[in-house]
Write an enzyme that holds these catalytic residues in place. Sequence first.
Site, short mmCIF file in Angstrom:
data_model
loop_
_atom_site.label_atom_id
_atom_site.label_comp_id
_atom_site.label_asym_id
_atom_site.label_seq_id
_atom_site.Cartn_x
_atom_site.Cartn_y
_atom_site.Cartn_z
CE LYS A 154 1.92 4.44 0.71
NZ LYS A 154 0.84 3.62 0.15
NE ARG A 199 -1.91 2.14 -7.17
CZ ARG A 199 -1.23 1.28 -6.44
NH1 ARG A 199 -1.18 0.01 -6.81
NH2 ARG A 199 -0.60 1.66 -5.37
CD GLU A 241 -3.15 2.92 0.71
OE1 GLU A 241 -2.40 2.71 1.69
OE2 GLU A 241 -2.74 3.23 -0.42
CB THR A 250 -3.07 5.56 -5.63
OG1 THR A 250 -2.97 4.21 -5.16
CG2 THR A 250 -2.05 5.72 -6.75
C1 3PG Z 1 0.78 0.67 -2.81
O1 3PG Z 1 0.42 1.83 -2.64
O2 3PG Z 1 0.66 0.06 -3.88
C2 3PG Z 1 1.35 -0.03 -1.65
O3 3PG Z 1 2.56 0.45 -1.34
C3 3PG Z 1 1.32 -1.52 -1.78
O4 3PG Z 1 2.57 -2.05 -1.94
P1 3PG Z 1 2.72 -3.62 -2.03
O5 3PG Z 1 1.87 -4.10 -3.17
O6 3PG Z 1 4.18 -3.84 -2.28
O7 3PG Z 1 2.26 -4.18 -0.71
#
Ligand code: 3PG
Length: 208
Positions: free
Chosen positions: A130, A46, A42, A70
């Site tokens: 999710k 960002r 994933e 995201t």
């Molecule tokens: C995200 O989309 O940032 C994820 O949930 C990652 O979360 P984490 O950094 O706590 O693993």
Amino acid sequence: MHPILHEALSRSPVMPVLVIPEISMAAPLAEALASGGLTVFEITLRTDCALEAMSAMKDAVPEALIGAGTVTNSDRIRQAKDYGADFVVSPGTTGTLWNASIEHQLPILPGFSSASEAMALMELGSRCGKFFPAEASGGVNYLKSLAGPLPDFMICPTGGIKAETAAHYLGCPNVVCVGGSWIAPIDVLTEGNYAEIEARARFAGSLS
Ligand code: 3PG
């Protein structure tokens, strides 16, 4: 469930969530993760180079399944499609986002954080989601509580999960895999320690 999404969720127990600050890091990162046995990523949209990073990672590891993370609006779904994403991941879900996924023929792992939101996704026809932010929303106990009333809803919890806690989540009957940034955190990535990322990927892939 869409076959690509099914494959993305079932190929490995852990899906690395990646924040990639520099495009030059994309290919070596993909190779390190793949050497450690992980080929479903994933990539969070960002950072400025995130879209290009998806293409670069696919070039470096052609068997990789690339999720654009995201994703919070339909423009992002269109861009993800243009840059070769195999699927998208959202922190929450709106009807607009769901419809854009259908329109652009890009499967979505839709975000949710409650029983009602999971039920709304099931009404839309989703069989997976999710669970985000996992730790802050009730963690393992909450997920175990959902397994009774919603046994057929497959979940990828993400948000606050660490190497030490991932196995607890994977022990839930409704958890198909977990997501997390701990496999390739920004500090390890920035120092170029791809051997460490490969080792973390190998550990993550061994979890069950
Ligand atoms: C995200 O989309 O940032 C994820 O949930 C990652 O979360 P984490 O950094 O706590 O693993």
